[in-house]
Scaffold this motif. Structure first.
Motif, short mmCIF file in Angstrom:
data_model
loop_
_atom_site.label_atom_id
_atom_site.label_comp_id
_atom_site.label_asym_id
_atom_site.label_seq_id
_atom_site.Cartn_x
_atom_site.Cartn_y
_atom_site.Cartn_z
N LEU A 149 -0.04 -8.09 -13.68
CA LEU A 149 -0.11 -7.13 -12.59
C LEU A 149 -1.22 -7.56 -11.64
O LEU A 149 -2.37 -7.68 -12.05
CB LEU A 149 -0.37 -5.72 -13.12
CG LEU A 149 -0.39 -4.57 -12.11
CD1 LEU A 149 0.06 -3.26 -12.76
CD2 LEU A 149 -1.78 -4.37 -11.49
N HIS A 150 -0.85 -7.81 -10.39
CA HIS A 150 -1.81 -8.16 -9.34
C HIS A 150 -1.98 -6.94 -8.44
O HIS A 150 -1.00 -6.27 -8.11
CB HIS A 150 -1.30 -9.34 -8.52
CG HIS A 150 -0.95 -10.55 -9.33
ND1 HIS A 150 -1.90 -11.40 -9.87
CD2 HIS A 150 0.26 -11.05 -9.70
CE1 HIS A 150 -1.30 -12.37 -10.53
NE2 HIS A 150 0.01 -12.18 -10.45
N SER A 151 -3.20 -6.65 -8.02
CA SER A 151 -3.43 -5.44 -7.23
C SER A 151 -4.43 -5.65 -6.11
O SER A 151 -5.27 -6.56 -6.15
CB SER A 151 -3.94 -4.31 -8.14
OG SER A 151 -5.26 -4.59 -8.58
N ALA A 152 -4.32 -4.78 -5.10
CA ALA A 152 -5.31 -4.68 -4.03
C ALA A 152 -5.43 -3.21 -3.68
O ALA A 152 -4.43 -2.54 -3.43
CB ALA A 152 -4.88 -5.49 -2.81
N ASN A 153 -6.66 -2.70 -3.68
CA ASN A 153 -6.88 -1.29 -3.40
C ASN A 153 -7.99 -1.13 -2.37
O ASN A 153 -9.11 -1.58 -2.58
CB ASN A 153 -7.26 -0.53 -4.67
CG ASN A 153 -7.37 0.97 -4.42
OD1 ASN A 153 -6.47 1.57 -3.85
ND2 ASN A 153 -8.48 1.57 -4.84
N LEU A 154 -7.65 -0.49 -1.25
CA LEU A 154 -8.62 -0.20 -0.20
C LEU A 154 -8.74 1.31 -0.08
O LEU A 154 -7.80 1.99 0.35
CB LEU A 154 -8.16 -0.80 1.13
CG LEU A 154 -9.15 -0.63 2.29
CD1 LEU A 154 -10.23 -1.71 2.22
CD2 LEU A 154 -8.43 -0.70 3.64
N GLY A 155 -9.87 1.87 -0.52
CA GLY A 155 -10.08 3.30 -0.41
C GLY A 155 -10.04 4.02 -1.73
O GLY A 155 -10.37 3.46 -2.78
N ASP A 156 -9.59 5.29 -1.70
CA ASP A 156 -9.67 6.13 -2.90
C ASP A 156 -8.32 6.50 -3.49
O ASP A 156 -8.24 7.39 -4.34
CB ASP A 156 -10.47 7.40 -2.61
CG ASP A 156 -9.91 8.23 -1.47
OD1 ASP A 156 -8.88 7.83 -0.88
OD2 ASP A 156 -10.49 9.28 -1.15
N SER A 157 -7.24 5.85 -3.06
CA SER A 157 -6.01 5.91 -3.85
C SER A 157 -6.22 4.94 -5.01
O SER A 157 -7.27 4.29 -5.10
CB SER A 157 -4.80 5.49 -3.01
OG SER A 157 -4.61 6.40 -1.94
N GLY A 158 -5.26 4.80 -5.90
CA GLY A 158 -5.49 3.87 -6.99
C GLY A 158 -4.43 3.93 -8.07
O GLY A 158 -3.39 4.57 -7.91
N PHE A 159 -4.71 3.26 -9.19
CA PHE A 159 -3.74 3.21 -10.28
C PHE A 159 -4.44 3.08 -11.62
O PHE A 159 -5.62 2.68 -11.71
CB PHE A 159 -2.76 2.04 -10.08
CG PHE A 159 -3.39 0.68 -10.26
CD1 PHE A 159 -3.33 0.03 -11.48
CD2 PHE A 159 -4.04 0.05 -9.21
CE1 PHE A 159 -3.91 -1.22 -11.66
CE2 PHE A 159 -4.63 -1.20 -9.37
CZ PHE A 159 -4.56 -1.84 -10.60
#
Length: 316
Positions: free
Chosen positions: A161-171
């Motif tokens: 699983l590759h991810s990119a998160n900018l801010g306060d959403s997420g997983f």
């Protein structure tokens, strides 16, 4: 209503839906036939707008596909890759007469189109965000607004699983009832997340971060894992322990079981959001920042849950 300058969140519409996936494929190798099992996702989503409590909206009332108030999301597939995304719009743009749902909606639609065309690097979700944002910037009619952005790409072949998160959403990645990986939340200061923005000419005081500022990670994923992705409307109102409790009720990897779980989580978060006597995660964070606050945080809520499972046995 807060202004864009203090990055308030205000919301309007509600939708829900689910998308099941089949990642099966077949390859013929000369002189040898053996069975192998291909990984796949079963995904369901549910969401509510901030104002849906007043309208008593329930899951199943579809107003606009993949739009949850000022939130937006997408789920797409290309070859052996499953890609999911969420974006949370900044409601303060209403003070300027701008619909704050348009920017996150267009951002997610552009990401989805790039994925379906195969115009992406699976190991670099941040590039999906950056390319989509660049397209919005270069439109003849710029899409004014701001939003957070979170993208995950699951490589079913390498089981990564590759991810990119900018801010306060997420997983979260849940394995055996425990969180084995969570995305990193990005805040400039309390209740002011990192965000992408496009401002009209002459408005130079709007906060805007670069896509490259996103927190990125690559982690192994296994059959049996549960991946939960959401905007802050969930995480601000429902503690991780209760999220895990609801995920633990998933009976199997059928779409009906996953849909029941995501509905329950979104509904529970909405109940907490309007409870004035509830010590929500948002209230705890507010108090940690020196603010006297009690209760939930009325907000848009977008939740996606994916079960990682095997497709049918295939020849290879």
């Amino acid at each position: 209503m807060q202004s864009v300058l203090v990055y308030g969140r205000h919301f309007a519409r509600c939708v829900m839906g689910y998308i099941p996936y089949d990642a099966s494929a077949s390859v013929d190798l000369p002189g040898r036939r053996s069975a192998r099992r291909q990984m796949q996702l079963v995904t369901a989503s549910c969401g509510f707008s901030k104002d849906s409590a007043a309208n008593n909206n329930r899951p199943g009332q579809v107003f606009k596909k993949d739009i949850f108030g000022d939130d937006a999301c997408f789920v797409a597939k290309y070859k052996n890759y499953d890609v999911l995304g969420v974006a949370d719009g900044v409601g303060g743009w209403r003070d300027y007469g701008i619909d704050p749902s348009q920017f996150p909606s267009q951002l997610m639609k552009t990401c989805e189109r790039l994925v379906k065309l195969g115009h992406f690097n699976a190991q670099s979700p941040v590039a999906i965000i950056a390319t989509s944002y660049k397209e919005l910037l270069e439109n003849k009619t710029p899409c004014i607004g701001s939003s957070t952005a979170c993208i995950i790409v699951i490589d079913n072949e390498s089981k990564t699983l590759h991810s990119a998160n900018l801010g306060d959403s997420g997983f979260l990645i849940v394995r055996g009832g425990k969180v084995v990986h969570r995305s990193e939340e990005q805040q400039h200061y309390f209740n002011t997340p990192f965000q992408l923005s496009i401002a009209p000419p002459g408005l130079n005081t709007i906060l805007s971060d670069s896509p490259e500022s996103a927190s990125s990670s690559s982690v192994p994923i296994k059959v049996g894992d549960i991946v939960l992705m959401a905007t802050d409307g969930l995480f601000d109102n429902m503690p991780e322990s209760l999220i895990l409790k609801e995920i633990g009720k998933i009976k199997d990897q059928t779409i009906s079981s996953i849909q029941s779980a995501v509905n329950a989580i979104a509904e529970r978060a909405r109940e907490f959001a309007y409870d004035p006597n509830y010590m929500s995660p948002f209230a705890e964070h507010a108090r940690a920042n020196g603010m006297e606050f009690l209760g939930g945080k009325p907000d848009d809520i977008t939740v996606l849950i994916s079960a990682v499972c095997y497709a049918q046995d295939i020849d290879s």
